[in-house]
Design a protein around this motif. Structure first.
Motif, short mmCIF file in Angstrom:
data_model
loop_
_atom_site.label_atom_id
_atom_site.label_comp_id
_atom_site.label_asym_id
_atom_site.label_seq_id
_atom_site.Cartn_x
_atom_site.Cartn_y
_atom_site.Cartn_z
N ALA A 1 0.86 -1.18 0.00
CA ALA A 1 0.00 0.00 0.00
C ALA A 1 0.90 1.23 0.00
O ALA A 1 2.11 1.15 0.20
N ASP A 2 0.26 2.38 -0.25
CA ASP A 2 0.98 3.65 -0.19
C ASP A 2 -0.01 4.70 0.28
O ASP A 2 -0.43 5.57 -0.48
N ALA B 1 11.46 -7.01 -2.23
CA ALA B 1 10.69 -7.19 -3.47
C ALA B 1 9.80 -8.43 -3.40
O ALA B 1 8.72 -8.46 -4.01
N GLU B 2 10.24 -9.44 -2.66
CA GLU B 2 9.42 -10.65 -2.49
C GLU B 2 8.26 -10.43 -1.54
O GLU B 2 7.14 -10.88 -1.79
N THR B 3 8.51 -9.74 -0.43
CA THR B 3 7.51 -9.63 0.64
C THR B 3 6.62 -8.40 0.52
O THR B 3 5.41 -8.49 0.76
N ARG B 4 7.20 -7.26 0.23
CA ARG B 4 6.49 -5.98 0.11
C ARG B 4 5.59 -5.72 1.32
O ARG B 4 4.51 -5.14 1.21
N ASN B 5 6.08 -6.09 2.47
CA ASN B 5 5.31 -5.97 3.70
C ASN B 5 5.53 -4.59 4.34
O ASN B 5 5.99 -4.46 5.48
N PHE B 6 5.19 -3.56 3.58
CA PHE B 6 5.34 -2.19 4.08
C PHE B 6 4.39 -1.28 3.31
O PHE B 6 3.89 -1.62 2.24
N ASP B 7 4.16 -0.10 3.88
CA ASP B 7 3.25 0.89 3.32
C ASP B 7 4.08 2.09 2.88
O ASP B 7 4.44 2.95 3.68
N TYR C 1 23.01 -9.94 9.15
CA TYR C 1 22.69 -8.84 10.05
C TYR C 1 22.45 -7.54 9.27
O TYR C 1 21.49 -6.81 9.54
N GLY C 2 23.31 -7.26 8.31
CA GLY C 2 23.15 -6.03 7.54
C GLY C 2 21.89 -6.04 6.69
O GLY C 2 21.15 -5.05 6.65
N CYS C 3 21.64 -7.15 6.02
CA CYS C 3 20.41 -7.26 5.22
C CYS C 3 19.17 -7.11 6.10
O CYS C 3 18.20 -6.42 5.74
N SER C 4 19.19 -7.79 7.24
CA SER C 4 18.04 -7.75 8.15
C SER C 4 17.81 -6.35 8.71
O SER C 4 16.67 -5.93 8.92
N PHE C 5 18.91 -5.62 8.95
CA PHE C 5 18.76 -4.24 9.44
C PHE C 5 18.00 -3.40 8.42
O PHE C 5 17.03 -2.71 8.77
N PHE C 6 18.40 -3.44 7.18
CA PHE C 6 17.71 -2.66 6.14
C PHE C 6 16.24 -3.08 6.02
O PHE C 6 15.35 -2.22 5.94
N ALA C 7 15.99 -4.37 6.01
CA ALA C 7 14.62 -4.86 5.83
C ALA C 7 13.75 -4.50 7.03
O ALA C 7 12.61 -4.03 6.88
N ARG D 1 9.52 1.31 9.98
CA ARG D 1 9.28 2.73 9.73
C ARG D 1 8.04 2.96 8.86
O ARG D 1 7.37 3.99 9.00
N MET D 2 7.73 2.00 7.99
CA MET D 2 6.55 2.12 7.12
C MET D 2 5.70 0.85 7.27
O MET D 2 5.56 0.07 6.32
N PRO D 3 5.12 0.63 8.47
CA PRO D 3 4.38 -0.63 8.69
C PRO D 3 3.17 -0.74 7.79
O PRO D 3 2.47 0.22 7.51
N ALA D 4 2.94 -1.97 7.35
CA ALA D 4 1.78 -2.25 6.49
C ALA D 4 0.56 -2.50 7.35
O ALA D 4 0.49 -3.51 8.06
N GLY D 5 -0.39 -1.56 7.27
CA GLY D 5 -1.66 -1.70 7.96
C GLY D 5 -1.59 -2.47 9.18
O GLY D 5 -2.25 -3.25 9.66
#
Length: 390
Positions: free
Chosen positions: A67-68, A121-127, A374-380, A386-390
């Protein structure tokens, strides 16, 4: 290990990307292979937009969430360039290009952001929108500024921006985060002291610029010890002293000095520049010489925004576990052109542990692949928090 399971699964694949980048280093803006590889992978991940040539050779990937609703866009940055130095690790994945080496871990930074991109890109679990920033020329070329001047922030509506750098000596799985100034401004100083040369056996017939240059080097140390508040930080390092002739019986007309000036505050930066020019000129005159001073301002101070630094620390603790985030550490006097991005937008720059390895810019340094999840997980995690999906 409290990293995201999917990113733990991708560890070997991301490591292979990292080592391929390490074997094929490119420097400054001349990144044809690196930029192409990054763009190719972003397209393969299914990014909604992939644009090359931003800031000459930078790459931007865009991933839109499920969502956006708020129009939020967060930038995540990795630097891609290597250093013009020879590798001495002897590793199977060592540089295949003489005189070029990933001695600062930018190969690891790029690989970690690619890993996070694949997951997001796989999950897109953010707004909202993620803007993936793969930057050229961090090592002295101000690639961050070039991308900003090419419209990076405005074109994709970036509201906040975050970056990461590995840190040898900090254990793998730990992070370092602090608000305020965290890395120094880096300026370049060049001085030409002019006298009148001649035969070394007849110093009374010359005006020797060497004693004047030596006195200048010593006098410049009073900038830190006598000109600047002791609570403030300033480093003046003269790293080059050179005459035109290498002969041992010649007094040259000129001596060239060159070095670096590091500060953490703009007022101190101004004061240091003014005092350096005064000291150089007066010291040369006291020895019967003249001096030309060139003071070139480089990267500004890297200043983390308080709210964003605290968010980054919370995210890091969620990934690394309680007690594994070093908060509020003293600033480092190294420099980083992510400073330009933090001038353009709120955000934070964090350090991630590289373990007990050689320091960066050392010919035996190598990025520690154990840090990748750790680095990948930090970014994700930062994006999802910061932009939680609903």
């Amino acid at each position: 290990m409290p990293v995201k399971n999917r990113l733990a699964e991708l560890h070997d694949e991301i490591t292979a990307w990292r080592r391929d980048l390490h074997e094929n280093p490119e420097i400054l803006y001349d990144l044809p292979r690196t930029s192409a590889l990054v763009a190719e992978r972003l397209r393969a991940f299914g990014c909604d937009e992939v644009v090359t040539g931003i800031g000459r050779s930078g790459v931007v990937g865009v991933i839109r969430g499920r969502a956006d609703t708020k129009g939020a866009a967060i930038g995540l940055r990795a630097d891609m360039d290597a250093l013009p130095m020879s590798e001495k690790t002897g590793l199977p994945h060592a540089s295949q290009t003489p005189g070029k080496m990933h001695a600062c871990g930018h190969d690891g930074h790029t690989a970690m952001l690619l890993g996070a991109a694949k997951y997001l890109a796989e999950t897109r679990n953010f707004d909202g929108t993620v803007v993936l920033i793969f930057q050229p020329a961090e090592e002295g070329g101000a690639g961050a500024l070039a991308m900003i001047e090419d419209g990076l922030m405005d074109r994709w509506g970036v509201r906040e921006v975050y970056g990461m750098h590995n840190e040898p000596g900090l254990p793998v799985g730990e992070f370092g985060v602090a608000p305020g100034p965290i890395m120094a401004a880096a300026d370049e100083l060049r001085v030409v002291v002019r006298g009148r040369g001649g035969h070394a056996a007849q110093p009374h017939n010359v005006i020797d610029p060497v004693p004047a240059a030596c006195a200048t080097v010593m006098a410049l140390q009073t900038v830190a010890s006598r000109s600047v508040d002791p609570i403030q930080s300033v480093v003046v390092s003269i790293c080059v002293m050179q005459t035109e002739s290498a002969a041992t019986n010649v007094i040259d007309d000129t001596v060239t000095l060159a070095g670096t000036v590091r500060t953490l505050d703009e007022k101190v930066r101004d004061l240091a520049e003014a005092r350096i020019k005064q000291i150089v000129t007066a010291t040369a005159e006291a020895h019967g010489c003249t001096a030309e001073v060139s003071y070139n301002r480089g990267y500004p101070v890297t200043v983390n925004h308080d709210e964003n630094a605290r968010l980054a620390a919370e995210v890091a603790e969620a990934v690394a576990g309680q007690g594994r985030v070093r908060w509020g550490r003293p600033p480092r006097m190294g420099a980083e052109d992510f400073s330009y991005m933090l001038q353009a937008r709120p955000g934070a720059f964090v350090h991630i542990g590289n373990g007990d390895t050689k320091k960066v810019h050392h010919p035996e340094y190598d990025f520690n692949d154990a840090a990748i999840p750790y680095g990948c997980s930090f970014f994700a995690e930062l994006i999802e928090r910061r932009m939680p999906a609903g």
